[in-house]
Design an enzyme around this catalytic site. Structure first.
Site, PDB file in Angstrom:
ATOM      1  CE1 TYR A   1     -16.199   1.551  -4.855  1.00 52.72           C
ATOM      2  CE2 TYR A   1     -14.877   1.200  -2.986  1.00 52.72           C
ATOM      3  CZ  TYR A   1     -15.845   0.908  -4.056  1.00 52.72           C
ATOM      4  OH  TYR A   1     -17.013  -0.125  -3.527  1.00 52.72           O
ATOM      5  N   GLY A   2     -11.228   0.292  -5.588  1.00 53.89           N
ATOM      6  CA  GLY A   2     -10.838  -0.557  -5.039  1.00 53.89           C
ATOM      7  C   GLY A   2     -10.464  -1.622  -6.383  1.00 53.89           C
ATOM      8  N   GLY A   3      -9.670  -2.799  -5.821  1.00 54.50           N
ATOM      9  CA  GLY A   3      -9.322  -3.894  -6.804  1.00 54.50           C
ATOM     10  C   GLY A   3      -9.353  -5.129  -6.437  1.00 54.50           C
TER      11      GLY A   3
ATOM     12  CD1 TRP B   1      -6.527   6.155  -1.273  1.00 54.14           C
ATOM     13  CD2 TRP B   1      -4.536   7.114  -1.704  1.00 54.14           C
ATOM     14  NE1 TRP B   1      -5.425   5.637  -0.557  1.00 54.14           N
ATOM     15  CE2 TRP B   1      -4.160   6.142  -0.845  1.00 54.14           C
ATOM     16  CE3 TRP B   1      -3.498   7.851  -2.415  1.00 54.14           C
ATOM     17  CZ2 TRP B   1      -2.971   6.027  -0.433  1.00 54.14           C
ATOM     18  CZ3 TRP B   1      -2.182   7.680  -1.689  1.00 54.14           C
ATOM     19  CH2 TRP B   1      -2.097   6.842  -0.787  1.00 54.14           C
ATOM     20  CG  LEU B   2     -11.237   9.022   2.416  1.00 59.37           C
ATOM     21  CD1 LEU B   2     -12.553   9.801   2.084  1.00 59.37           C
ATOM     22  CD2 LEU B   2     -11.474   7.983   3.419  1.00 59.37           C
TER      23      LEU B   2
ATOM     24  NE  ARG C   1     -17.013 -11.958  -4.487  1.00 59.84           N
ATOM     25  CZ  ARG C   1     -15.970 -12.340  -3.963  1.00 59.84           C
ATOM     26  NH1 ARG C   1     -15.103 -13.312  -4.538  1.00 59.84           N
ATOM     27  NH2 ARG C   1     -15.847 -12.549  -2.763  1.00 59.84           N
ATOM     28  CG  ASP C   2     -22.683 -14.731 -10.699  1.00 58.45           C
ATOM     29  OD1 ASP C   2     -21.958 -13.954 -11.160  1.00 58.45           O
ATOM     30  OD2 ASP C   2     -23.922 -14.862 -11.163  1.00 58.45           O
TER      31      ASP C   2
ATOM     32  CE1 TYR D   1      -4.312   1.246   0.176  1.00 61.35           C
ATOM     33  CE2 TYR D   1      -3.272   2.789   1.773  1.00 61.35           C
ATOM     34  CZ  TYR D   1      -4.511   2.457   0.990  1.00 61.35           C
ATOM     35  OH  TYR D   1      -5.584   2.965   0.768  1.00 61.35           O
TER      36      TYR D   1
ATOM     37  CG  ASN E   1     -15.422   1.153   4.004  1.00 67.30           C
ATOM     38  OD1 ASN E   1     -14.287   1.422   3.135  1.00 67.30           O
ATOM     39  ND2 ASN E   1     -15.690   0.128   4.735  1.00 67.30           N
TER      40      ASN E   1
HETATM   41  P1  NDP Z   1     -15.323  -4.951   2.735  1.00 67.15           P
HETATM   42  O1  NDP Z   1     -14.441  -5.660   3.332  1.00 67.15           O
HETATM   43  O2  NDP Z   1     -16.621  -4.179   3.460  1.00 67.15           O
HETATM   44  O3  NDP Z   1     -15.865  -5.527   1.449  1.00 67.15           O
HETATM   45  C1  NDP Z   1     -14.832  -6.197   0.512  1.00 67.15           C
HETATM   46  C2  NDP Z   1     -16.088  -6.479  -0.813  1.00 67.15           C
HETATM   47  O4  NDP Z   1     -14.983  -6.931  -1.730  1.00 67.15           O
HETATM   48  C3  NDP Z   1     -17.176  -7.352  -0.771  1.00 67.15           C
HETATM   49  O5  NDP Z   1     -18.126  -6.558  -1.691  1.00 67.15           O
HETATM   50  C4  NDP Z   1     -16.735  -8.338  -1.572  1.00 67.15           C
HETATM   51  O6  NDP Z   1     -17.808  -9.198  -1.962  1.00 67.15           O
HETATM   52  C5  NDP Z   1     -15.724  -7.835  -2.532  1.00 67.15           C
HETATM   53  N1  NDP Z   1     -14.742  -9.009  -2.921  1.00 67.15           N
HETATM   54  C6  NDP Z   1     -13.763  -9.585  -1.713  1.00 67.15           C
HETATM   55  N2  NDP Z   1     -13.091 -10.513  -2.607  1.00 67.15           N
HETATM   56  C7  NDP Z   1     -13.320 -10.288  -3.947  1.00 67.15           C
HETATM   57  C8  NDP Z   1     -12.805 -10.916  -5.294  1.00 67.15           C
HETATM   58  N3  NDP Z   1     -11.680 -11.754  -5.078  1.00 67.15           N
HETATM   59  N4  NDP Z   1     -13.578 -10.630  -6.303  1.00 67.15           N
HETATM   60  C9  NDP Z   1     -14.361  -9.644  -6.330  1.00 67.15           C
HETATM   61  N5  NDP Z   1     -14.867  -8.861  -5.206  1.00 67.15           N
HETATM   62  C10 NDP Z   1     -14.366  -9.589  -4.037  1.00 67.15           C
HETATM   63  O7  NDP Z   1     -14.310  -3.839   2.019  1.00 67.15           O
HETATM   64  P2  NDP Z   1     -14.134  -2.321   2.096  1.00 67.15           P
HETATM   65  O8  NDP Z   1     -15.550  -1.756   1.747  1.00 67.15           O
HETATM   66  O9  NDP Z   1     -13.869  -2.030   3.328  1.00 67.15           O
HETATM   67  O10 NDP Z   1     -13.277  -2.088   0.853  1.00 67.15           O
HETATM   68  C11 NDP Z   1     -13.540  -2.521  -0.429  1.00 67.15           C
HETATM   69  C12 NDP Z   1     -12.480  -2.064  -1.365  1.00 67.15           C
HETATM   70  O11 NDP Z   1     -12.581  -0.606  -1.433  1.00 67.15           O
HETATM   71  C13 NDP Z   1     -10.910  -2.194  -0.870  1.00 67.15           C
HETATM   72  O12 NDP Z   1     -10.384  -2.560  -2.034  1.00 67.15           O
HETATM   73  C14 NDP Z   1     -10.464  -1.139  -0.225  1.00 67.15           C
HETATM   74  O13 NDP Z   1      -9.271  -0.873  -0.084  1.00 67.15           O
HETATM   75  C15 NDP Z   1     -11.201  -0.032  -1.023  1.00 67.15           C
HETATM   76  N6  NDP Z   1     -11.351   1.405  -0.631  1.00 67.15           N
HETATM   77  C16 NDP Z   1     -10.925   2.295  -1.024  1.00 67.15           C
HETATM   78  C17 NDP Z   1     -11.045   3.556  -0.453  1.00 67.15           C
HETATM   79  C18 NDP Z   1     -10.280   4.767  -1.571  1.00 67.15           C
HETATM   80  O14 NDP Z   1     -10.055   5.764  -1.058  1.00 67.15           O
HETATM   81  N7  NDP Z   1      -9.961   4.287  -2.864  1.00 67.15           N
HETATM   82  C19 NDP Z   1     -11.493   3.911   0.709  1.00 67.15           C
HETATM   83  C20 NDP Z   1     -12.196   2.795   1.182  1.00 67.15           C
HETATM   84  C21 NDP Z   1     -12.035   1.387   0.523  1.00 67.15           C
HETATM   85  P3  NDP Z   1     -18.591 -10.472  -1.377  1.00 67.15           P
HETATM   86  O15 NDP Z   1     -19.589  -9.792  -0.656  1.00 67.15           O
HETATM   87  O16 NDP Z   1     -19.254 -11.088  -2.580  1.00 67.15           O
HETATM   88  O17 NDP Z   1     -17.747 -11.121  -0.678  1.00 67.15           O
END
Ligand code: NDP
Length: 355
Positions: A262-264, A288-289, A188-189, A55, A139
């Protein structure tokens, strides 16, 4: 003096193997110092990425708290209660709830000695739970900013997002409902009965429509979405996932629509058809927050207070978490084991550490 137990790491790698408990004494606070005690702190994906060393923003490793090896305390988000103050402290009193004032605070510890300037004192803790205060500043704040910074959405407008079950996704759905916006949420499915349960859950938050990745991948979705929106152009999309899911979200955007990544979570790169860029002026950008909060801490805490009012009013629903409890009486090895279990379980749902 107060004993603090902290979750530290001194090298980057697999969090389960890198973290350990470090116990140290905190002297009674003097001057503008205060001792604060943890109420609750989440484990967020970026906290894990920091320990993995992948990170871009990270705390420096130092021997500040008395470790022999340069180390950092994990965790960035959480809420603490003030337990004692030095005689020069003017902004805090015992019992106040405070949030980290800046990034890389190291929230995974029972107690910390801070200067009063290092924390943000909540206007009030009344009507709030530690969970709400501990999880509001990353979040829900991200969802708030992404919904307001890029496109000037009006009542009745639409946005589309994947990763809708995430903390950010859930907050976006709810803010959309509160502001009169329509949302299409992609998840997701999964097999029944879980699928129906998750859909119901998101509808209860105020989602307008919920679809799975495979439904979004089907050609018939275009017509379906047109029926839902009455042909209105979707100008804003959020991408938490990457890969094919992001491509499919991008395809649903109207002319000059913006996809905000915002996420990967899938760890898959983004690929978009060239035609989207040329013929639809598709815009793909990131958010990016951390960058925004660093530049504008006051703006960030104003949003935090606004969101906390929405929790108080019952308009925002708590993010589902699994609670992992530390007690003052827990041994160091219990503290460490509880934490490692939480790290393991963070793959399948948001974990909260509470004391
Ligand atoms: P949570 O732990 O609340 O949720 C994780 C999410 O990711 C769920 O929706 C889950 O889906 C999904 N997920 C997990 N594994 C996979 C996968 N292999 N493929 C697809 N989807 C997947 O996470 P947060 O809300 O805390 O964070 C989510 C993302 O947002 C993170 O990448 C985090 O770093 C990013 N983020 C970025 C910020 C920014 O400023 N850019 C600020 C806050 C967060 P399921 O329910 O189906 O398991």
């Amino acid at each position: 003096s107060t004993v603090s137990r902290a979750i530290i790491y001194s090298e980057y790698g697999n969090p389960r193997e890198c973290v350990k408990v470090f116990e140290h004494k905190l002297e009674a606070p003097t001057g503008s110092q205060a001792i604060i005690r943890l109420l609750a702190a989440p484990i967020n994906p970026s906290d894990i990425n920091q320990i993995e060393g992948v990170y871009p923003s990270r705390p420096e490793l130092s021997t500040k708290i008395g470790t022999t090896q340069p180390s950092a305390v994990g965790g960035n988000e959480g809420v603490f209660e003030v337990v004692s103050v030095g005689n020069g402290v003017s902004s805090l009193k015992v019992g106040d709830w405070v949030l980290p004032g800046a990034l890389n605070f190291g929230t995974w510890r029972t107690h910390i000695s801070v200067d009063e300037s290092q924390v943000y004192k909540l206007r009030s803790s009344e009507g709030l739970t530690p969970l709400q205060a501990a999880t509001v500043s990353v979040n829900p704040t991200t969802a708030h900013q992404m919904l307001t910074e890029f496109v000037n959405l009006q009542k009745g407008d639409w946005f589309i997002q994947n990763g809708a079950t995430s903390g950010v996704g859930r907050a976006a759905i709810q803010l959309g409902r509160i502001w009169g916006l329509n949302s299409i949420s992609v998840i997701r499915d999964r097999a029944e009965p879980d699928l129906a349960k998750i859909k119901d859950d998101l509808y209860s938050l105020g989602a307008t429509h919920v679809v799975t990745d495979s439904e979004l991948n089907d050609k018939s979705i275009k017509k379906q979405i047109d029926e839902w929106t009455g042909g209105a152009s979707i100008q804003l999309g959020f991408n938490c996932v990457g890969g094919k899911s992001a491509t499919n979200v991008a395809r649903q955007l109207g002319h000059s629509g913006q996809l905000i990544t915002y996420g990967g979570m899938s760890k898959q790169p983004l690929t978009f058809p060239t035609s989207l860029f040329i013929f639809k002026n598709f815009i793909s950008r990131g958010y990016w927050l951390s960058e925004w909060s660093k530049k504008n801490p006051q703006g960030k805490f104003a949003v935090v207070e606004k969101l906390l009012d929405l929790y108080r009013a019952g308009e925002l629903t708590d993010v589902p978490v699994t609670k992992n409890t530390w007690r003052e009486s827990s041994s160091n090895s219990e503290i460490e084991e509880t934490f490692k279990t939480a790290i393991d379980n963070s793959k399948t749902g948001k974990q909260l550490i509470e004391l």
